[in-house]
Design a protein around this motif. Structure first.
Motif, PDB file in Angstrom:
ATOM      1  N   UNK A   1       5.598  -1.659  16.654  1.00  0.00           N
ATOM      2  CA  UNK A   1       6.891  -1.560  15.986  1.00  0.00           C
ATOM      3  C   UNK A   1       7.895  -2.445  16.724  1.00  0.00           C
ATOM      4  N   UNK A   2       8.513  -3.366  15.973  1.00  0.00           N
ATOM      5  CA  UNK A   2       9.503  -4.278  16.552  1.00  0.00           C
ATOM      6  C   UNK A   2      10.887  -3.645  16.512  1.00  0.00           C
ATOM      7  N   UNK A   3      11.225  -3.064  15.342  1.00  0.00           N
ATOM      8  CA  UNK A   3      12.516  -2.392  15.218  1.00  0.00           C
ATOM      9  C   UNK A   3      12.438  -1.352  14.114  1.00  0.00           C
ATOM     10  N   UNK A   4      13.441  -0.492  14.078  1.00  0.00           N
ATOM     11  CA  UNK A   4      13.520   0.530  13.050  1.00  0.00           C
ATOM     12  C   UNK A   4      14.929   0.549  12.494  1.00  0.00           C
ATOM     13  N   UNK A   5      15.033   0.462  11.185  1.00  0.00           N
ATOM     14  CA  UNK A   5      16.322   0.544  10.504  1.00  0.00           C
ATOM     15  C   UNK A   5      16.246   1.705   9.530  1.00  0.00           C
ATOM     16  N   UNK A   6      16.852   2.808   9.877  1.00  0.00           N
ATOM     17  CA  UNK A   6      16.779   4.002   9.050  1.00  0.00           C
ATOM     18  C   UNK A   6      15.343   4.490   9.015  1.00  0.00           C
ATOM     19  N   UNK A   7      14.778   4.617   7.820  1.00  0.00           N
ATOM     20  CA  UNK A   7      13.414   5.117   7.669  1.00  0.00           C
ATOM     21  C   UNK A   7      12.376   4.000   7.645  1.00  0.00           C
ATOM     22  N   UNK A   8      12.829   2.752   7.768  1.00  0.00           N
ATOM     23  CA  UNK A   8      11.902   1.616   7.682  1.00  0.00           C
ATOM     24  C   UNK A   8      11.517   1.133   9.076  1.00  0.00           C
ATOM     25  N   UNK A   9      10.204   1.131   9.324  1.00  0.00           N
ATOM     26  CA  UNK A   9       9.667   0.592  10.578  1.00  0.00           C
ATOM     27  C   UNK A   9       9.255  -0.848  10.318  1.00  0.00           C
ATOM     28  N   UNK A  10       9.739  -1.773  11.135  1.00  0.00           N
ATOM     29  CA  UNK A  10       9.357  -3.179  11.027  1.00  0.00           C
ATOM     30  C   UNK A  10       8.313  -3.471  12.095  1.00  0.00           C
ATOM     31  N   UNK A  11       7.170  -3.934  11.638  1.00  0.00           N
ATOM     32  CA  UNK A  11       6.070  -4.254  12.537  1.00  0.00           C
ATOM     33  C   UNK A  11       5.873  -5.758  12.550  1.00  0.00           C
TER      34      UNK A  11
ATOM     35  N   UNK B   1       0.842  -1.195   0.000  1.00  0.00           N
ATOM     36  CA  UNK B   1       0.000   0.000   0.000  1.00  0.00           C
ATOM     37  C   UNK B   1       0.875   1.241   0.000  1.00  0.00           C
ATOM     38  N   UNK B   2       0.435   2.240  -0.718  1.00  0.00           N
ATOM     39  CA  UNK B   2       1.109   3.536  -0.713  1.00  0.00           C
ATOM     40  C   UNK B   2       0.381   4.406   0.299  1.00  0.00           C
ATOM     41  N   UNK B   3       1.083   4.738   1.374  1.00  0.00           N
ATOM     42  CA  UNK B   3       0.529   5.577   2.433  1.00  0.00           C
ATOM     43  C   UNK B   3       1.244   6.925   2.434  1.00  0.00           C
ATOM     44  N   UNK B   4       0.741   7.810   3.246  1.00  0.00           N
ATOM     45  CA  UNK B   4       1.403   9.105   3.387  1.00  0.00           C
ATOM     46  C   UNK B   4       2.759   8.883   4.058  1.00  0.00           C
ATOM     47  N   UNK B   5       3.778   9.670   3.676  1.00  0.00           N
ATOM     48  CA  UNK B   5       5.084   9.533   4.338  1.00  0.00           C
ATOM     49  C   UNK B   5       5.047  10.082   5.760  1.00  0.00           C
ATOM     50  N   UNK B   6       6.039   9.686   6.533  1.00  0.00           N
ATOM     51  CA  UNK B   6       6.259  10.173   7.904  1.00  0.00           C
ATOM     52  C   UNK B   6       5.117   9.873   8.878  1.00  0.00           C
ATOM     53  N   UNK B   7       4.455   8.753   8.722  1.00  0.00           N
ATOM     54  CA  UNK B   7       3.434   8.347   9.682  1.00  0.00           C
ATOM     55  C   UNK B   7       4.105   7.760  10.915  1.00  0.00           C
ATOM     56  N   UNK B   8       3.460   7.908  12.048  1.00  0.00           N
ATOM     57  CA  UNK B   8       3.982   7.336  13.293  1.00  0.00           C
ATOM     58  C   UNK B   8       3.353   5.959  13.505  1.00  0.00           C
ATOM     59  N   UNK B   9       3.865   5.251  14.500  1.00  0.00           N
ATOM     60  CA  UNK B   9       3.312   3.928  14.829  1.00  0.00           C
ATOM     61  C   UNK B   9       1.833   4.048  15.187  1.00  0.00           C
ATOM     62  N   UNK B  10       1.460   5.130  15.829  1.00  0.00           N
ATOM     63  CA  UNK B  10       0.056   5.344  16.203  1.00  0.00           C
ATOM     64  C   UNK B  10      -0.809   5.518  14.953  1.00  0.00           C
ATOM     65  N   UNK B  11      -0.271   6.226  13.939  1.00  0.00           N
ATOM     66  CA  UNK B  11      -1.009   6.417  12.685  1.00  0.00           C
ATOM     67  C   UNK B  11      -1.175   5.104  11.926  1.00  0.00           C
ATOM     68  N   UNK B  12      -0.236   4.189  12.107  1.00  0.00           N
ATOM     69  CA  UNK B  12      -0.264   2.915  11.385  1.00  0.00           C
ATOM     70  C   UNK B  12      -1.202   1.883  12.018  1.00  0.00           C
TER      71      UNK B  12
END
Length: 171
Positions: free
Chosen positions: A74-84, A53-64
């Motif tokens: 969120x399990x981990x974050x590597x750079x700009x990628x949030x792993x859930x 899915x194409x979502x808006x950029x810069x969303x927080x975990x709460x927005x997701x």
């Protein structure tokens, strides 16, 4: 008077029989989907489906949270990628990969039928089916006259079913 009782008993037996035949298919669906729903918190019979899915950029975990639902932590974050738990989200591009475990199409439809509520047009079918099952419960007691040995034996089975249900409710 016994002639009238016999006629009512006979009519109830006939309705019971043909309603049973009529509802055989839906009883099969409800029984199968009920058994499958026991395993709904597992991945039994489910396959992994990944959607991008194409979502808006810069969303927080709460927005997701509404998008990723139960796997939004969120399990981990590597750079700009949030792993859930059930996918990942790139905060720069807004691209999200969402993993979902789904039942096969037919089983999914059966489960939706089983769980239909007043927001679904299927709830009329659920009400009809529930009323028909209640008819089965009560009409079973008119299948035989109380003087017959099979009726008395049936009362023991009915009492056993009631006792077992009460035990299972409180276990």
């Amino acid at each position: 008077m016994s002639k009238r009782k016999n006629t009512v008993s006979l009519q109830v037996r006939i309705i019971h029989r043909y309603l049973g035949y009529f509802l055989a298919g839906i009883m099969f669906v409800y029984a199968l989907s009920g058994i499958i729903m026991i395993f709904r918190d597992t991945d039994f019979l489910k396959t992994e489906v990944i959607t991008e899915k194409k979502l808006a950029p810069n969303l927080t975990a709460r927005d997701l949270a509404p998008i990723f639902k139960k796997g939004a932590k969120v399990i981990k974050q590597e750079g700009a990628v949030l792993y859930l738990r059930n996918g990942n989200y790139n905060q720069t591009t807004g691209l999200a990969n969402i993993k979902k475990m789904q039942l096969p199409f037919v089983l999914d439809k059966m489960e939706k039928l089983h769980k239909a509520n007043t927001n679904s047009p299927l709830y009329f079918l659920n009400i009809f089916f529930g009323v028909a099952l209640l008819f089965f419960v009560f009409s079973a007691f008119w299948m035989y006259t109380p003087k017959m040995p099979v009726f008395k034996k049936g009362m023991y089975f009915a009492a056993g079913g009631i006792v077992l249900t009460i035990i299972l409710l409180f276990v």
